[in-house]
Design a protein around this motif. Structure first.
Motif, PDB file in Angstrom:
ATOM      1  N   THR A  80     -51.612 -34.765  66.624  1.00  0.00           N
ATOM      2  CA  THR A  80     -50.658 -35.140  65.576  1.00  0.00           C
ATOM      3  C   THR A  80     -49.229 -35.248  66.068  1.00  0.00           C
ATOM      4  N   ALA A  81     -48.964 -34.883  67.319  1.00  0.00           N
ATOM      5  CA  ALA A  81     -47.621 -35.111  67.874  1.00  0.00           C
ATOM      6  C   ALA A  81     -47.283 -36.597  67.844  1.00  0.00           C
ATOM      7  N   VAL A  82     -48.294 -37.450  67.941  1.00  0.00           N
ATOM      8  CA  VAL A  82     -48.066 -38.898  67.866  1.00  0.00           C
ATOM      9  C   VAL A  82     -47.408 -39.266  66.541  1.00  0.00           C
ATOM     10  N   ASP A  83     -47.923 -38.691  65.449  1.00  0.00           N
ATOM     11  CA  ASP A  83     -47.403 -39.018  64.121  1.00  0.00           C
ATOM     12  C   ASP A  83     -45.992 -38.477  63.932  1.00  0.00           C
ATOM     13  N   THR A  84     -45.754 -37.259  64.426  1.00  0.00           N
ATOM     14  CA  THR A  84     -44.415 -36.684  64.318  1.00  0.00           C
ATOM     15  C   THR A  84     -43.399 -37.516  65.073  1.00  0.00           C
ATOM     16  N   LEU A  85     -43.749 -37.915  66.276  1.00  0.00           N
ATOM     17  CA  LEU A  85     -42.837 -38.741  67.064  1.00  0.00           C
ATOM     18  C   LEU A  85     -42.595 -40.092  66.385  1.00  0.00           C
ATOM     19  N   ALA A  86     -43.638 -40.672  65.834  1.00  0.00           N
ATOM     20  CA  ALA A  86     -43.482 -41.958  65.154  1.00  0.00           C
ATOM     21  C   ALA A  86     -42.517 -41.852  63.975  1.00  0.00           C
TER      22      ALA A  86
END
Length: 232
Positions: A80-86
Motif C-alpha cells: 500500500t505504499a504505492v497508494d500513499t505515494l500516489a
C-alpha cells in the motif's frame, strides 16, 4: 543472491514461523503456471541509481520521507505504499507485493506498464489465482521464497519491503534509501512485529553484503539477532 546462499536463512524463517515449505513450493508452481519469464531490463533504470525503498509504515506520509522518495532516481514500493505515494504525486517504478491488500493497484500498474513483483507463498494461492490472470503478463515479475523455478525468481527477502531492497540490490542499485519504515510500529499485531524483526535482520545482512550503511538501522544494529544470518 544464489538460492544456496539464501536457503539457510529461508529454513530459519520456516522454523521460526512454523511455515510449510511444500506450501511455498505449491504456491510457486501455481504462479509459474500463470506467468511468463519477466525481462529484467524493464527495471534497468535501477542500475547504478539511488533507489528509494518505500515501506507502508505511517512515517511514509512525513514530508521528510516524501522528499527522500521524490529525490531518488527510482522508487520501489511495498504494497500500500504505492497508494500513499500516489496520493502525494509520486510515481513508483516497481511495486512489490504478496497481494494481501490492494489487488486493484496491482492490476492498474501492470496495465499502465509498471512492473509488479508478485510474490507467491503458502498462504496466498487464492489471491494469486484471482489477481494474476487479470494483469498484463509482461509486467508481472513472479517471485518466491522457495527455490526458483521456471518463470519464478528468488532475489532474497521475506516481507514486501525487504524483498524490494533485495530486488534493487540484484538490479545493481548504487545506493538504497529507506522511507516509510517503522520497525517499532506499536500498532501492528505480534505476528507482524516478528516479521518486522526478520525484515530488520535481513536489511542488516544486505547492508553487510553491500558494504553500505542503511540509515534505517542506525541505533539498532547492536540489538539485532544475527546468529541466524550467514557469516559475510
Amino acid at each position: 543472491m544464489e538460492f544456496d546462499e539464501w536457503e539457510p536463512v529461508y529454513e530459519a524463517i520456516l522454523a521460526d514461523f512454523g511455515y510449510d515449505r511444500t506450501g511455498d513450493e505449491r504456491a510457486r508452481d501455481v504462479l509459474a503456471s500463470l506467468t511468463d519469464e519477466f525481462d529484467l531490463e524493464r527495471l534497468s533504470a535501477a542500475r547504478d541509481a539511488t533507489v528509494a525503498v518505500a515501506g507502508a509504515g505511517p512515517s511514509l506520509e512525513d514530508e521528510a520521507s516524501l522528499e527522500r522518495a521524490r529525490d531518488a532516481d527510482v522508487v520501489f514500493a511495498a504494497s500500500t505504499a504505492v497508494d500513499t505515494l500516489a496520493e502525494h504525486g509520486i510515481d513508483v517504478d516497481c511495486m512489490v507485493t504478496d497481494l494481501d491488500k490492494n489487488p486493484d493497484t496491482v492490476r492498474r500498474l501492470t496495465d499502465a506498464g509498471i512492473p509488479v513483483a508478485v510474490h507467491a507463498h503458502g498462504d496466498n494461492v487464492p489471491a494469486v489465482r484471482d489477481v494474476v490472470p487479470d494483469c498484463s503478463d509482461e509486467f508481472v515479475l513472479p517471485t518466491t521464497q522457495a527455490a526458483p523455478r521456471s518463470s519464478v525468481e528468488n532475489f532474497g527477502g521475506f516481507t514486501d519491503g525487504d524483498r524490494a531492497a533485495f530486488l534493487a540490490d540484484h538490479l545493481g542499485a548504487s545506493r538504497l534509501v529507506f522511507v516509510g519504515w517503522d520497525l517499532d510500529d506499536p500498532t501492528v499485531d505480534p505476528a507482524k512485529a516478528r516479521k518486522l524483526e526478520w525484515a530488520e535482520r535481513l536489511l542488516y545482512w544486505l547492508e553487510s553484503r553491500r558494504d553500505e550503511r542503511f540509515a534505517v538501522l542506525d541505533g539498532r544494529r547492536d540489538a539485532i539477532e544475527t546468529s541466524v544470518l550467514p557469516v559475510k
